[in-house]
Design an enzyme around this catalytic site. Structure first.
Site, PDB file in Angstrom:
ATOM      1  N   HIS A   3      -8.975  -3.934  -2.472  1.00 47.41           N
ATOM      2  CA  HIS A   3      -8.071  -3.150  -1.599  1.00 47.41           C
ATOM      3  C   HIS A   3      -8.472  -1.657  -1.642  1.00 47.41           C
ATOM      4  CE1 HIS A   3      -3.809  -2.171  -0.178  1.00 47.41           C
ATOM      5  NE2 HIS A   3      -4.223  -0.999  -0.639  1.00 47.41           N
ATOM      6  N   CYS A  59       0.858  -1.192   0.000  1.00 47.70           N
ATOM      7  CA  CYS A  59       0.000   0.000   0.000  1.00 47.70           C
ATOM      8  C   CYS A  59       0.889   1.235   0.000  1.00 47.70           C
ATOM      9  CB  CYS A  59      -0.902  -0.015   1.237  1.00 47.70           C
ATOM     10  SG  CYS A  59      -2.043   1.378   1.317  1.00 47.70           S
ATOM     11  N   LEU A  60       0.560   2.200  -0.863  1.00 47.23           N
ATOM     12  CA  LEU A  60       1.364   3.423  -0.926  1.00 47.23           C
ATOM     13  C   LEU A  60       1.253   4.212   0.382  1.00 47.23           C
ATOM     14  CD1 LEU A  60       0.462   4.471  -4.583  1.00 47.23           C
ATOM     15  CD2 LEU A  60       2.530   3.282  -3.787  1.00 47.23           C
ATOM     16  N   HIS A 104     -10.237   1.143   1.136  1.00 52.51           N
ATOM     17  CA  HIS A 104      -9.798   2.508   1.482  1.00 52.51           C
ATOM     18  C   HIS A 104     -10.991   3.448   1.573  1.00 52.51           C
ATOM     19  CE1 HIS A 104      -5.456   2.459   1.680  1.00 52.51           C
ATOM     20  NE2 HIS A 104      -5.290   1.946   0.480  1.00 52.51           N
TER      21      HIS A 104
HETATM   22  O1  K1U Z   1      -1.833   2.187  -1.990  1.00 57.68           O
HETATM   23  C1  K1U Z   1      -2.564   1.577  -2.741  1.00 57.68           C
HETATM   24  O2  K1U Z   1      -3.731   1.401  -2.472  1.00 57.68           O
HETATM   25  C2  K1U Z   1      -1.972   1.041  -4.017  1.00 57.68           C
HETATM   26  C3  K1U Z   1      -1.449  -0.381  -3.880  1.00 57.68           C
HETATM   27  C4  K1U Z   1      -2.435  -1.308  -4.544  1.00 57.68           C
HETATM   28  C5  K1U Z   1      -2.271  -2.774  -4.284  1.00 57.68           C
HETATM   29  C6  K1U Z   1      -1.085  -3.447  -4.470  1.00 57.68           C
HETATM   30  C7  K1U Z   1      -0.990  -4.782  -4.247  1.00 57.68           C
HETATM   31  C8  K1U Z   1      -2.099  -5.490  -3.860  1.00 57.68           C
HETATM   32  C9  K1U Z   1      -3.275  -4.823  -3.668  1.00 57.68           C
HETATM   33  C10 K1U Z   1      -3.360  -3.465  -3.897  1.00 57.68           C
HETATM   34  C11 K1U Z   1      -0.095  -0.445  -4.540  1.00 57.68           C
HETATM   35  O3  K1U Z   1       0.055  -0.126  -5.660  1.00 57.68           O
HETATM   36  S1  K1U Z   1       1.199  -1.001  -3.559  1.00 57.68           S
HETATM   37  C12 K1U Z   1       2.656  -0.898  -4.526  1.00 57.68           C
HETATM   38  C13 K1U Z   1       2.754  -1.739  -5.721  1.00 57.68           C
HETATM   39  O4  K1U Z   1       3.041  -1.168  -6.746  1.00 57.68           O
HETATM   40  C14 K1U Z   1       2.517  -3.196  -5.808  1.00 57.68           C
HETATM   41  C15 K1U Z   1       2.609  -4.062  -4.750  1.00 57.68           C
HETATM   42  C16 K1U Z   1       2.355  -5.418  -4.898  1.00 57.68           C
HETATM   43  C17 K1U Z   1       2.026  -5.929  -6.138  1.00 57.68           C
HETATM   44  C18 K1U Z   1       1.965  -5.066  -7.209  1.00 57.68           C
HETATM   45  C19 K1U Z   1       2.219  -3.715  -7.047  1.00 57.68           C
HETATM   46 ZN    ZN Z   2      -3.623   0.986  -0.260  1.00 57.15          ZN
END
Ligand code: K1U
Ligand code: ZN
Length: 175
Positions: free
Chosen positions: A134, A92-93, A138
């Site tokens: 996800h 999650c960012l 939020h």
């Molecule tokens: O902050 C967020 O809501 C964005 C989040 C979305 C997410 C990623 C992974 C699983 C569920 C939801 C991200 O983008 S986290 C960073 C990321 O780029 C990432 C992490 C894991 C897999 C793929 C991308």
């Molecule tokens: Zn998130």
């Protein structure tokens, strides 16, 4: 190109429940553009308006390898979820550097408005299904770490608060 600031867990504003978008107008379209800029710059695959301190039901997503498949979900609602659940690592960012396993419905059907205000139905599986669930969490004020044990949640809170304090100290020293 406008970058928005992303709230970091355990900021209390991440737990606000978002209200429906009333009209897909110029303000919302400008917010969508800024949210995509922010998401792509942060190398995320999704971003909910809640994370940029706007408490309206709006999500941007791009799960493509090429980063060329932007998707906008306004006022999303889950129409159907599979009984089959899958557990996978999420990030999650708003919770930088933390990845952990969460169980989600394997497939979902969602109705939402797009950036032009048209109603769409989306069938999703794999990473898109996980990402939509996800991001919809939020909008309900829920961060993925809330699925983890209280012990893990406390460790994550402590770690991120410590990082925050250190970053503030570094900024003061470099000012
Ligand atoms: O902050 C967020 O809501 C964005 C989040 C979305 C997410 C990623 C992974 C699983 C569920 C939801 C991200 O983008 S986290 C960073 C990321 O780029 C990432 C992490 C894991 C897999 C793929 C991308
Ligand atoms: Zn998130």
């Amino acid at each position: 190109m406008a970058q928005l600031s992303i709230l970091r867990y355990p900021d209390a504003r991440l737990h606000k429940v978002a209200k429906p978008v009333q009209a897909v107008d110029a303000r919302i379209r400008a917010l969508i553009t800024d949210m995509f800029d922010t998401m792509y710059e942060a190398k995320g695959i999704g971003l909910a308006a809640t994370q940029v301190d706007v408490h309206e039901r709006l999500i941007v997503i791009d799960v493509s390898e090429e980063r060329d498949a932007p998707m906008v979900l306004i006022n999303p609602e889950i129409l159907w979820s599979s009984e089959e659940m899958l557990k996978g690592d999420e990030g999650c960012l708003s919770v930088p550097g933390i990845y952990d396993g969460v169980e989600r419905a394997a497939r979902i059907k969602v109705r939402a408005l797009d950036a032009e205000g048209r109603s769409r139905e989306i069938e999703a599986d794999e990473l898109l299904a996980v990402c939509i669930q996800h991001e919809m969490d939020h909008l309900m004020g829920k961060v993925f770490v809330q699925y983890l044990s209280p012990l893990k949640q406390n460790r994550i809170k402590t770690k991120l608060l410590k990082q925050d304090k250190q970053e503030k100290q570094d900024r003061r020293e470099n000012a």
